[in-house]
Design a protein around this motif. Structure first.
Motif, PDB file in Angstrom:
ATOM      1  N   GLU A   1       0.618  -1.464   0.125  1.00 19.72           N
ATOM      2  CA  GLU A   1      -0.180   0.299   0.076  1.00 19.72           C
ATOM      3  C   GLU A   1       0.831   1.403   0.209  1.00 19.72           C
ATOM      4  O   GLU A   1       0.201   2.140  -0.270  1.00 19.72           O
ATOM      5  CB  GLU A   1      -1.291  -0.292   0.760  1.00 19.72           C
ATOM      6  CG  GLU A   1      -1.938  -1.043   0.695  1.00 19.72           C
ATOM      7  CD  GLU A   1      -2.877  -1.344   1.996  1.00 19.72           C
ATOM      8  OE1 GLU A   1      -3.162  -0.291   2.874  1.00 19.72           O
ATOM      9  OE2 GLU A   1      -3.093  -1.684   2.990  1.00 19.72           O
ATOM     10  N   ALA A   2       2.195   1.373   0.951  1.00 20.19           N
ATOM     11  CA  ALA A   2       2.848   2.317   0.554  1.00 20.19           C
ATOM     12  C   ALA A   2       3.596   2.190  -0.968  1.00 20.19           C
ATOM     13  O   ALA A   2       3.547   3.286  -0.921  1.00 20.19           O
ATOM     14  CB  ALA A   2       4.476   1.822   1.223  1.00 20.19           C
TER      15      ALA A   2
ATOM     16  N   ALA B   1       1.051   4.898  -2.665  1.00 20.44           N
ATOM     17  CA  ALA B   1       0.710   5.952  -2.413  1.00 20.44           C
ATOM     18  C   ALA B   1       1.446   5.620  -3.328  1.00 20.44           C
ATOM     19  O   ALA B   1       1.199   7.578  -3.350  1.00 20.44           O
ATOM     20  CB  ALA B   1       0.829   5.562  -0.875  1.00 20.44           C
TER      21      ALA B   1
ATOM     22  N   TRP C   1      11.208  10.662  -1.069  1.00 21.26           N
ATOM     23  CA  TRP C   1      10.504  10.408  -1.119  1.00 21.26           C
ATOM     24  C   TRP C   1       9.722   9.882   0.012  1.00 21.26           C
ATOM     25  O   TRP C   1       8.607   9.663   0.072  1.00 21.26           O
ATOM     26  CB  TRP C   1      10.397   9.008  -2.082  1.00 21.26           C
ATOM     27  CG  TRP C   1      11.224   8.181  -1.938  1.00 21.26           C
ATOM     28  CD1 TRP C   1      12.287   7.395  -2.520  1.00 21.26           C
ATOM     29  CD2 TRP C   1      11.234   6.628  -1.397  1.00 21.26           C
ATOM     30  NE1 TRP C   1      12.975   6.315  -1.470  1.00 21.26           N
ATOM     31  CE2 TRP C   1      11.999   6.025  -0.932  1.00 21.26           C
ATOM     32  CE3 TRP C   1       9.755   6.392  -0.567  1.00 21.26           C
ATOM     33  CZ2 TRP C   1      12.653   4.955  -0.198  1.00 21.26           C
ATOM     34  CZ3 TRP C   1       9.877   4.941   0.002  1.00 21.26           C
ATOM     35  CH2 TRP C   1      11.105   3.999   0.648  1.00 21.26           C
TER      36      TRP C   1
ATOM     37  N   ARG D   1       7.046  12.060   2.227  1.00 16.38           N
ATOM     38  CA  ARG D   1       5.777  12.112   2.461  1.00 16.38           C
ATOM     39  C   ARG D   1       5.022  12.249   3.082  1.00 16.38           C
ATOM     40  O   ARG D   1       4.587  10.316   3.409  1.00 16.38           O
ATOM     41  CB  ARG D   1       5.653  10.930   0.452  1.00 16.38           C
ATOM     42  CG  ARG D   1       6.388  12.090  -0.674  1.00 16.38           C
ATOM     43  CD  ARG D   1       6.173  11.421  -2.018  1.00 16.38           C
ATOM     44  NE  ARG D   1       4.560  11.239  -2.994  1.00 16.38           N
ATOM     45  CZ  ARG D   1       4.287  10.613  -3.313  1.00 16.38           C
ATOM     46  NH1 ARG D   1       4.981  10.468  -4.399  1.00 16.38           N
ATOM     47  NH2 ARG D   1       3.096  10.814  -3.709  1.00 16.38           N
ATOM     48  N   GLU D   2       3.924  12.453   2.906  1.00 15.34           N
ATOM     49  CA  GLU D   2       2.631  12.567   3.886  1.00 15.34           C
ATOM     50  C   GLU D   2       2.100  11.090   3.960  1.00 15.34           C
ATOM     51  O   GLU D   2       1.401  10.909   4.649  1.00 15.34           O
ATOM     52  CB  GLU D   2       2.020  14.008   4.330  1.00 15.34           C
ATOM     53  CG  GLU D   2       2.502  15.182   4.959  1.00 15.34           C
ATOM     54  CD  GLU D   2       1.545  16.289   4.986  1.00 15.34           C
ATOM     55  OE1 GLU D   2       0.316  15.874   4.909  1.00 15.34           O
ATOM     56  OE2 GLU D   2       1.998  16.747   5.187  1.00 15.34           O
ATOM     57  N   GLU D   3       1.724  10.850   2.514  1.00 19.28           N
ATOM     58  CA  GLU D   3       1.132   9.590   2.169  1.00 19.28           C
ATOM     59  C   GLU D   3       1.293   8.184   3.113  1.00 19.28           C
ATOM     60  O   GLU D   3       0.492   7.358   3.096  1.00 19.28           O
ATOM     61  CB  GLU D   3       0.781   9.582   0.654  1.00 19.28           C
ATOM     62  CG  GLU D   3       0.220  10.743  -0.338  1.00 19.28           C
ATOM     63  CD  GLU D   3       1.052  11.383  -0.675  1.00 19.28           C
ATOM     64  OE1 GLU D   3       2.571  11.960   0.143  1.00 19.28           O
ATOM     65  OE2 GLU D   3       1.429  11.726  -1.716  1.00 19.28           O
ATOM     66  N   LEU D   4       2.853   8.887   4.020  1.00 18.78           N
ATOM     67  CA  LEU D   4       3.345   7.416   4.065  1.00 18.78           C
ATOM     68  C   LEU D   4       2.826   7.802   5.221  1.00 18.78           C
ATOM     69  O   LEU D   4       3.259   6.271   6.365  1.00 18.78           O
ATOM     70  CB  LEU D   4       4.138   6.562   3.451  1.00 18.78           C
ATOM     71  CG  LEU D   4       5.188   7.044   2.040  1.00 18.78           C
ATOM     72  CD1 LEU D   4       6.634   7.017   1.729  1.00 18.78           C
ATOM     73  CD2 LEU D   4       4.552   5.997   1.270  1.00 18.78           C
TER      74      LEU D   4
ATOM     75  N   SER E   1       0.896   2.344 -10.719  1.00 16.57           N
ATOM     76  CA  SER E   1       0.097   2.517  -9.146  1.00 16.57           C
ATOM     77  C   SER E   1      -1.505   1.660  -9.348  1.00 16.57           C
ATOM     78  O   SER E   1      -1.781   1.480  -8.193  1.00 16.57           O
ATOM     79  CB  SER E   1      -0.158   4.502  -9.864  1.00 16.57           C
ATOM     80  OG  SER E   1      -1.509   4.579  -8.577  1.00 16.57           O
TER      81      SER E   1
END
Length: 330
Positions: free
Chosen positions: A65-66, A69, A84, A87-90, A295
């Motif tokens: 999932e990481a 993202a 990378w 990144r906040e998504e992680l 993706s």
């Protein structure tokens, strides 16, 4: 790209290697020595990893999932973009990994994580280890890129060029980021021939003590390990390209580290620069297409992970088995 060693007191082994490189067999052998892998492990697939993958399913899912993202997937042939891992998504996936580590390994004297995706996510994992005061030690499992290619060609239909790119990226990135930590390098072919000797060397090199001695683990090792785990033998190819040449040179450097203890850092830096040069020649349209496809593929992988862990999948296994016996492709 070096990371400073965290002042941790807990010990974790990180198994480093490309997909299909013998990391499953190596990690299964570590379980014979009492190394904790957790209870929720992905099961093997007949004809691929019959004895199991020995991957903690929750940690592997979080890695998938990481990657998704990041617009990536396990077979992404591109170098990561700068910083990378910040990144906040992680953030939510890192929180999940920390939760699983605390829940499953809080009382473990020594535990291991095996997932080839960690090779491509290592700076992110190092920050997780640091936040949990965990001191990682690395076991690099080195298998011939030709043997890995033959396995990936059979399983996934990959070309030699793609397989070699992936092989090199996994080891180059992991080597760069693990330099300030204890490391042991293992030749998979030698390991299969002399597992006890190689595991004793790993124990000494990393300065650890396995919960079960190599001598006492011998019956388990002999039962688990066999030469048939080496499914694809190395076969040299007459083909030549910048990618193949880089991979051959990297393979020789890593094999040299098995006996010398560590690879030559200047040599490894030069190989890293060659990889950057190769990738700088990729057309921009190709890079955009790979990132877009990565993706999509990452999301599909996550869906498959959830499906294969669902109750409906498990309860439907007997039906699928009978249908296969009847000649249906399910």
């Amino acid at each position: 790209m070096n990371a400073e060693k965290p002042p941790g007191s807990k010990q974790a082994l990180v198994i480093i290697g490309m997909h299909r490189s013998g990391t499953s067999a190596t990690t299964g052998a570590l379980r014979c020595l009492g190394v904790d892998l957790g209870n929720r492990l992905y099961k093997g697939h007949e004809g691929i990893n019959d004895k199991g993958y020995f991957e903690h399913s929750d940690l592997a899912d979080a890695n998938d999932e990481a990657l998704s993202a990041l617009g990536s997937s396990w077979d992404d042939i591109l170098l990561r973009q700068e910083n990378w891992w910040k990144r906040e998504e992680l953030i939510p996936f890192a929180a999940r990994i920390r939760s699983h580590i605390r829940k499953d390994f809080a009382n473990s004297s020594i535990w291991a994580v095996k997932d080839p995706r960690v090779c491509r996510l290592l700076p992110w994992w190092l920050e997780i280890f640091d936040s949990e005061r965990i001191s990682p030690r690395f076991i690099f499992v080195i298998r011939s890129p030709h043997a890995v290619f033959r396995s990936l060609e059979r399983r996934d239909g990959f070309s030699m060029e793609k397989s070699f790119l992936l092989w090199s990226l996994h080891y180059l990135e992991a080597e760069q980021w693990s330099r300030n930590f204890p490391r042991a390098f293992v030749d998979f072919d030698r390991f299969i021939e002399h597992p006890a000797q190689e595991l004793a060397r790993v124990e000494e090199t990393l300065g650890i003590s396995f919960p079960i001695s190599v001598e006492n683990a011998a019956p388990c090792l002999n039962q688990f390990l066999s030469r048939d785990l080496r499914h694809h033998q190395e076969r040299e190819s007459p083909e030549s390209s910048p990618v193949l040449s880089l991979t051959h040179a990297l393979h020789q450097s890593l094999l040299g580290a098995v006996d010398s203890g560590q690879p030559d850092s200047l040599e490894m830096d030069a190989l890293w620069n060659k990889m950057e040069s190769i990738q700088s020649g990729f057309p921009r349209a190709l890079v955009e297409h790979i990132r877009s496809s990565g993706s999509i593929q990452g999301n599909l992988q996550i869906t498959m992970n959830r499906l294969m862990r669902s109750w409906s999948w498990y309860t439907g296994k007997p039906v699928r088995f009978l249908e296969r016996l009847a000649g249906r492709n399910v």
